[in-house]
Design a protein around this motif. Structure first.
Motif, short mmCIF file in Angstrom:
data_model
loop_
_atom_site.label_atom_id
_atom_site.label_comp_id
_atom_site.label_asym_id
_atom_site.label_seq_id
_atom_site.Cartn_x
_atom_site.Cartn_y
_atom_site.Cartn_z
N GLY A 1 -13.88 -9.15 -10.35
CA GLY A 1 -14.06 -8.90 -11.67
C GLY A 1 -14.31 -10.07 -12.54
N ASP A 2 -13.87 -11.20 -12.26
CA ASP A 2 -14.27 -12.58 -12.93
C ASP A 2 -15.70 -12.67 -13.14
OD1 ASP A 2 -11.49 -12.27 -12.78
OD2 ASP A 2 -11.26 -14.39 -11.97
N THR A 3 -16.57 -12.26 -12.49
CA THR A 3 -17.84 -12.29 -12.83
C THR A 3 -18.42 -12.39 -14.18
OG1 THR A 3 -18.47 -11.43 -10.61
CG2 THR A 3 -20.49 -11.71 -11.90
N VAL A 4 -17.81 -11.34 -14.86
CA VAL A 4 -18.13 -11.36 -16.43
C VAL A 4 -17.56 -12.51 -17.13
CG1 VAL A 4 -18.17 -8.64 -16.28
CG2 VAL A 4 -16.17 -9.86 -16.80
N ALA A 5 -16.74 -13.47 -16.59
CA ALA A 5 -16.08 -14.50 -17.25
C ALA A 5 -16.78 -15.98 -16.86
CB ALA A 5 -14.77 -14.52 -17.18
N MET A 6 -17.77 -15.62 -16.00
CA MET A 6 -18.47 -16.79 -15.22
C MET A 6 -18.79 -17.76 -16.18
SD MET A 6 -21.93 -16.72 -13.12
CE MET A 6 -21.42 -15.34 -11.98
N ASP A 7 -18.14 -19.35 -15.95
CA ASP A 7 -18.61 -20.21 -16.67
C ASP A 7 -17.97 -20.33 -18.01
OD1 ASP A 7 -18.92 -21.58 -14.15
OD2 ASP A 7 -21.08 -21.24 -14.42
N PHE A 8 -17.14 -19.27 -18.48
CA PHE A 8 -16.57 -19.37 -19.80
C PHE A 8 -15.79 -20.70 -20.23
CE2 PHE A 8 -18.03 -15.21 -20.86
CZ PHE A 8 -17.67 -14.88 -21.84
N ALA A 9 -15.27 -21.16 -18.88
CA ALA A 9 -14.36 -22.34 -19.03
C ALA A 9 -14.41 -23.16 -17.58
CB ALA A 9 -12.76 -22.25 -19.50
N THR A 10 -14.71 -24.53 -17.85
CA THR A 10 -14.72 -25.28 -16.53
C THR A 10 -13.78 -26.16 -16.47
OG1 THR A 10 -16.24 -26.86 -17.58
CG2 THR A 10 -17.29 -24.85 -16.46
N CYS A 11 -12.70 -26.20 -17.32
CA CYS A 11 -11.30 -27.00 -17.36
C CYS A 11 -10.34 -26.32 -17.97
CB CYS A 11 -11.63 -28.26 -17.89
SG CYS A 11 -12.14 -28.62 -19.65
N GLY A 12 -9.09 -26.91 -17.71
CA GLY A 12 -7.96 -26.15 -18.45
C GLY A 12 -6.90 -26.06 -17.45
N ASP A 13 -5.65 -25.89 -17.94
CA ASP A 13 -4.72 -25.91 -16.59
C ASP A 13 -4.59 -24.27 -16.22
OD1 ASP A 13 -2.98 -24.36 -18.14
OD2 ASP A 13 -2.13 -25.95 -19.33
N LEU A 14 -3.85 -24.26 -14.87
CA LEU A 14 -3.84 -22.92 -14.36
C LEU A 14 -3.23 -21.65 -15.02
CD1 LEU A 14 -4.47 -21.83 -11.26
CD2 LEU A 14 -2.21 -22.09 -10.98
N GLU A 15 -2.32 -21.89 -15.80
CA GLU A 15 -1.83 -20.91 -16.44
C GLU A 15 -2.58 -20.48 -17.68
OE1 GLU A 15 2.50 -20.21 -18.82
OE2 GLU A 15 2.39 -22.01 -17.90
N ALA A 16 -3.25 -21.32 -18.39
CA ALA A 16 -4.05 -20.91 -19.55
C ALA A 16 -5.22 -20.37 -19.18
CB ALA A 16 -4.40 -22.12 -20.41
N LEU A 17 -5.51 -20.47 -18.14
CA LEU A 17 -7.21 -19.83 -17.66
C LEU A 17 -6.80 -18.53 -16.74
CD1 LEU A 17 -8.95 -23.15 -16.27
CD2 LEU A 17 -9.48 -21.76 -18.41
#
Length: 343
Positions: free
Chosen positions: A56-72
């Protein structure tokens, strides 16, 4: 269906022993593997099973390339969950179907997916996979587990009624899988208490925990590129794949979130070899073996269904390799694949 014959250097059986042979297939089943010294210079390798995805995360592809696990990615308010919640269903299905077709193009014949979005999320994935020659194993959440193959729990510490959810899944004869040990070791023991069918990650598992996992016979899906991308490891010993093997754990390879990592098992195997220096045959076994989660067997041997890929090594200058197994793991890319046979 008429008899089909595939000829080349076959990575045959559970040990992937290279043999020049003809693979005979009738009605989708391998009926014989016959030695053939005149077989062409092609490699025939078992197809892969991606042991952990979030398609399902395909639609979120490369929206973010960094950040901590909880936030992402941590439910319910991580970035990916907010994106999934705001994505129209047709686009969600279109995205998952695109990733499914991408997996097939890179030699994957089956996958195990943690599917967010409740029952509607599960039905959306089933719609995405409809008509595609690939084997899905779906772990639902938030009520989706009632119509899925099992329940996929984000962490034993994230869900307040874990015990009741597991009890209901077991009563219905469904599988139980947990994320565990991704950012620390604190939720591994709790997950093991539920006698799961699969643990995902175990990036920070201790040797004692790995021995307990091995003794319980619980397989582990490792997702090394995702772990590195999300910053939960920068250590060749995390996830502790070598220790898993030494302790007798069964481990499989998955690619995890499409938000960060393309669901390409060829890339995953190559990265795994680079980081862990595990023997290539062990990495290939981990890329193929996850089919056991779905009650299937992908090795090329008589009686199994025909699920394999045919490689032209000359397409990428690999014809000089004396070791097809090592080159399959470290070097083969999509360009070299002539055909994916999935039954």
């Amino acid at each position: 269906m008429p008899e089909q014959v595939y000829r080349g250097a076959v990575l045959a059986g559970d040990d992937f022993e290279p043999v020049r042979a003809a693979v005979i297939v009738e009605d989708g089943v391998i009926t014989a593997i016959e030695e053939d010294s005149s077989a062409p210079d092609l490699w025939i390798c078992p197809a892969f099973f991606n042991a952990h995805t979030h398609l399902g995360d395909t639609v979120a592809m490369d929206f973010a390339t960094c950040g901590d696990l909880e936030a992402l990615v941590t439910p319910p308010h991580g970035l990916k969950h907010r994106i999934l919640g705001s994505t129209p269903r047709p686009r969600l299905i279109e995205g998952m179907r695109a990733s499914i077709r991408g997996m097939q193009a890179t030699g994957t014949a089956g996958f195990a997916d943690f599917r967010e979005g409740g029952a509607d999320g599960v039905t959306a994935l089933r719609e995405a996979v409809q008509g595609e020659p690939i084997l899905p194993l779906i772990f639902g959440r938030e009520g989706g587990e009632t119509i899925a193959d099992g329940i996929g729990i984000s962490s034993a510490r994230d869900i307040p009624d874990t015990e009741e959810q597991v009890r209901r899944a077991r009563a219905a004869g469904r599988l139980v899988a947990f994320h565990a040990g991704e950012k620390d070791l604190d939720d591994i023991d709790a997950a093991l208490c539920y006698d799961p069918d699969l643990l995902v990650h175990c990036t920070h598992a201790t040797r004692g925990q790995l021995r307990a996992i091995a003794d319980a016979g619980v397989p582990v899906a490792v997702c090394i590129r995702s772990n590195w991308t999300l910053g939960v490891t920068c250590d060749a010993g995390r996830p502790p794949v070598r220790e898993m093997a030494a302790c007798g754990c069964t481990w499989y390879i998955g690619t995890d979130n499409v938000m960060f990592v393309q669901p390409d098992m060829l890339r995953e195997m190559s990265f795994c070899e680079t980081v862990t220096r595990m023997p290539p045959e062990e990495i290939l076994r981990a890329a193929v073996g996850g089919a056991a989660l779905a009650g299937r067997s992908f090795p090329i041997k008589k009686g199994n269904r025909a699920n394999f890929i045919i490689i032209d090594p000359d397409r990428a200058g690999l014809g000089f390799s004396p070791d097809p197994i090592a080159s399959m793991v470290k070097r083969v890319g999509e360009r070299s694949i002539l055909q994916t046979v999935i039954n």
